[in-house]
Design a protein around this motif. Structure first.
Motif, PDB file in Angstrom:
ATOM      1  N   LYS A   1      52.475  32.158  41.120  1.00  0.00           N
ATOM      2  CA  LYS A   1      51.984  30.975  41.159  1.00  0.00           C
ATOM      3  C   LYS A   1      50.772  31.586  40.606  1.00  0.00           C
ATOM      4  CE  LYS A   1      50.610  26.460  41.869  1.00  0.00           C
ATOM      5  NZ  LYS A   1      50.609  25.775  43.402  1.00  0.00           N
ATOM      6  N   TYR A   2      49.613  32.135  40.990  1.00  0.00           N
ATOM      7  CA  TYR A   2      48.474  32.572  40.641  1.00  0.00           C
ATOM      8  C   TYR A   2      48.322  33.752  39.771  1.00  0.00           C
ATOM      9  CZ  TYR A   2      47.391  28.595  43.723  1.00  0.00           C
ATOM     10  OH  TYR A   2      47.733  27.644  45.224  1.00  0.00           O
ATOM     11  N   ASP A   3      49.189  33.914  39.096  1.00  0.00           N
ATOM     12  CA  ASP A   3      49.792  35.664  38.139  1.00  0.00           C
ATOM     13  C   ASP A   3      48.712  35.118  37.408  1.00  0.00           C
ATOM     14  OD1 ASP A   3      50.920  36.721  40.095  1.00  0.00           O
ATOM     15  OD2 ASP A   3      52.583  36.464  38.180  1.00  0.00           O
ATOM     16  N   GLY A   4      48.177  34.064  36.244  1.00  0.00           N
ATOM     17  CA  GLY A   4      47.667  33.690  35.166  1.00  0.00           C
ATOM     18  C   GLY A   4      46.170  33.759  36.143  1.00  0.00           C
ATOM     19  N   LEU A   5      45.328  33.735  37.198  1.00  0.00           N
ATOM     20  CA  LEU A   5      44.233  33.658  37.731  1.00  0.00           C
ATOM     21  C   LEU A   5      43.620  35.133  37.954  1.00  0.00           C
ATOM     22  CD1 LEU A   5      41.233  32.772  39.027  1.00  0.00           C
ATOM     23  CD2 LEU A   5      42.578  31.681  40.799  1.00  0.00           C
ATOM     24  N   HIS A   6      44.966  35.698  38.477  1.00  0.00           N
ATOM     25  CA  HIS A   6      44.997  37.248  38.556  1.00  0.00           C
ATOM     26  C   HIS A   6      44.279  37.855  37.219  1.00  0.00           C
ATOM     27  CE1 HIS A   6      45.153  40.914  40.801  1.00  0.00           C
ATOM     28  NE2 HIS A   6      45.927  41.732  39.718  1.00  0.00           N
ATOM     29  N   GLU A   7      45.209  37.198  36.484  1.00  0.00           N
ATOM     30  CA  GLU A   7      44.744  38.451  34.942  1.00  0.00           C
ATOM     31  C   GLU A   7      44.046  38.422  34.348  1.00  0.00           C
ATOM     32  OE1 GLU A   7      46.891  41.434  34.146  1.00  0.00           O
ATOM     33  OE2 GLU A   7      48.123  40.931  35.664  1.00  0.00           O
ATOM     34  N   HIS A   8      43.048  36.406  34.256  1.00  0.00           N
ATOM     35  CA  HIS A   8      42.117  36.261  33.945  1.00  0.00           C
ATOM     36  C   HIS A   8      40.812  37.251  34.895  1.00  0.00           C
ATOM     37  CE1 HIS A   8      39.181  33.837  32.307  1.00  0.00           C
ATOM     38  NE2 HIS A   8      39.299  33.567  32.971  1.00  0.00           N
ATOM     39  N   LEU A   9      40.969  37.269  36.029  1.00  0.00           N
ATOM     40  CA  LEU A   9      39.671  37.510  36.571  1.00  0.00           C
ATOM     41  C   LEU A   9      40.278  39.745  36.242  1.00  0.00           C
ATOM     42  CD1 LEU A   9      39.901  35.307  39.756  1.00  0.00           C
ATOM     43  CD2 LEU A   9      37.940  35.318  38.228  1.00  0.00           C
ATOM     44  N   ARG A  10      41.538  39.720  36.579  1.00  0.00           N
ATOM     45  CA  ARG A  10      41.608  41.527  36.419  1.00  0.00           C
ATOM     46  C   ARG A  10      40.662  41.987  34.670  1.00  0.00           C
ATOM     47  NH1 ARG A  10      44.293  44.361  33.912  1.00  0.00           N
ATOM     48  NH2 ARG A  10      45.877  43.157  32.934  1.00  0.00           N
ATOM     49  N   ARG A  11      40.278  40.775  34.304  1.00  0.00           N
ATOM     50  CA  ARG A  11      40.229  41.429  32.664  1.00  0.00           C
ATOM     51  C   ARG A  11      39.033  41.403  32.725  1.00  0.00           C
ATOM     52  NH1 ARG A  11      44.519  38.446  30.814  1.00  0.00           N
ATOM     53  NH2 ARG A  11      43.698  36.785  30.334  1.00  0.00           N
ATOM     54  N   ARG A  12      38.013  40.508  33.834  1.00  0.00           N
ATOM     55  CA  ARG A  12      36.606  40.036  33.784  1.00  0.00           C
ATOM     56  C   ARG A  12      36.292  41.776  34.856  1.00  0.00           C
ATOM     57  NH1 ARG A  12      38.914  37.690  30.868  1.00  0.00           N
ATOM     58  NH2 ARG A  12      38.629  35.293  30.500  1.00  0.00           N
ATOM     59  N   SER A  13      34.372  41.356  33.922  1.00  0.00           N
ATOM     60  CA  SER A  13      33.609  42.173  34.390  1.00  0.00           C
ATOM     61  C   SER A  13      32.239  41.787  35.539  1.00  0.00           C
ATOM     62  CB  SER A  13      33.747  44.100  33.962  1.00  0.00           C
ATOM     63  OG  SER A  13      32.838  43.722  32.706  1.00  0.00           O
ATOM     64  N   GLY A  14      31.618  41.824  36.236  1.00  0.00           N
ATOM     65  CA  GLY A  14      30.663  41.182  37.215  1.00  0.00           C
ATOM     66  C   GLY A  14      30.750  39.715  37.054  1.00  0.00           C
ATOM     67  N   ASP A  15      30.040  38.967  37.963  1.00  0.00           N
ATOM     68  CA  ASP A  15      30.207  37.565  38.117  1.00  0.00           C
ATOM     69  C   ASP A  15      31.072  36.794  37.554  1.00  0.00           C
ATOM     70  OD1 ASP A  15      28.737  38.443  39.791  1.00  0.00           O
ATOM     71  OD2 ASP A  15      26.724  36.938  39.722  1.00  0.00           O
ATOM     72  N   VAL A  16      31.504  35.483  37.823  1.00  0.00           N
ATOM     73  CA  VAL A  16      32.398  34.779  36.921  1.00  0.00           C
ATOM     74  C   VAL A  16      32.670  33.233  37.098  1.00  0.00           C
ATOM     75  CG1 VAL A  16      35.078  33.685  35.869  1.00  0.00           C
ATOM     76  CG2 VAL A  16      34.719  36.545  36.514  1.00  0.00           C
ATOM     77  N   GLU A  17      32.128  32.291  36.587  1.00  0.00           N
ATOM     78  CA  GLU A  17      32.027  30.961  36.963  1.00  0.00           C
ATOM     79  C   GLU A  17      33.400  29.726  36.270  1.00  0.00           C
ATOM     80  OE1 GLU A  17      29.546  28.053  38.663  1.00  0.00           O
ATOM     81  OE2 GLU A  17      29.264  29.872  39.132  1.00  0.00           O
ATOM     82  N   MET A  18      33.818  29.575  37.293  1.00  0.00           N
ATOM     83  CA  MET A  18      35.210  28.786  36.352  1.00  0.00           C
ATOM     84  C   MET A  18      35.094  27.252  36.812  1.00  0.00           C
ATOM     85  SD  MET A  18      38.040  31.504  36.614  1.00  0.00           S
ATOM     86  CE  MET A  18      39.002  30.222  34.956  1.00  0.00           C
ATOM     87  N   SER A  19      34.847  26.059  36.302  1.00  0.00           N
ATOM     88  CA  SER A  19      35.369  25.456  37.393  1.00  0.00           C
ATOM     89  C   SER A  19      36.532  24.887  37.805  1.00  0.00           C
ATOM     90  CB  SER A  19      34.894  23.958  35.909  1.00  0.00           C
ATOM     91  OG  SER A  19      36.170  24.034  35.449  1.00  0.00           O
ATOM     92  N   PHE A  20      37.238  24.267  38.398  1.00  0.00           N
ATOM     93  CA  PHE A  20      38.770  24.053  39.259  1.00  0.00           C
ATOM     94  C   PHE A  20      39.399  23.759  37.669  1.00  0.00           C
ATOM     95  CE2 PHE A  20      36.706  22.261  43.994  1.00  0.00           C
ATOM     96  CZ  PHE A  20      36.243  23.715  44.486  1.00  0.00           C
ATOM     97  N   GLU A  21      38.794  23.042  37.329  1.00  0.00           N
ATOM     98  CA  GLU A  21      40.102  22.585  36.208  1.00  0.00           C
ATOM     99  C   GLU A  21      40.261  23.464  35.197  1.00  0.00           C
ATOM    100  OE1 GLU A  21      39.811  20.240  31.353  1.00  0.00           O
ATOM    101  OE2 GLU A  21      38.673  19.580  33.424  1.00  0.00           O
TER     102      GLU A  21
END
Length: 79
Positions: A3-23
């Motif tokens: 279920k949360y693979d999409g979130l994992h992949e999104h974060l894995r491709r980022r460096s530094g702080d990530v700010e996101m809305s719950f939406e």
């Protein structure tokens, strides 16, 4: 696909702080976030590795810091 693979992949491709809305997070999760994610900061716990949502960001190298009032989450790289 978990279920949360999409979130994992999104974060894995980022460096530094990530700010996101719950939406924005919800858009990465099939079926969206559960209502408890919108109401309880405990849902965003970084200590409980038995839950798939916390593993998704922990395994990507982040810790989650929610702001329930603003409906936003700050993902901070783990050191």
């Amino acid at each position: 696909m978990a279920k949360y693979d999409g979130l994992h992949e999104h974060l894995r491709r980022r460096s530094g702080d990530v700010e996101m809305s719950f939406e924005e997070v919800s858009d990465l999760v099939p079926g969206g976030l559960p209502s408890s994610a919108h109401r309880y900061s405990a849902w965003w716990s970084n200590d409980d590795r038995t839950h798939s949502q916390s593993r998704s960001w922990s395994d990507a190298g982040f810790s989650a810091h929610p702001d329930i009032a603003r409906q936003r989450v700050h993902f901070e790289p783990q050191s």
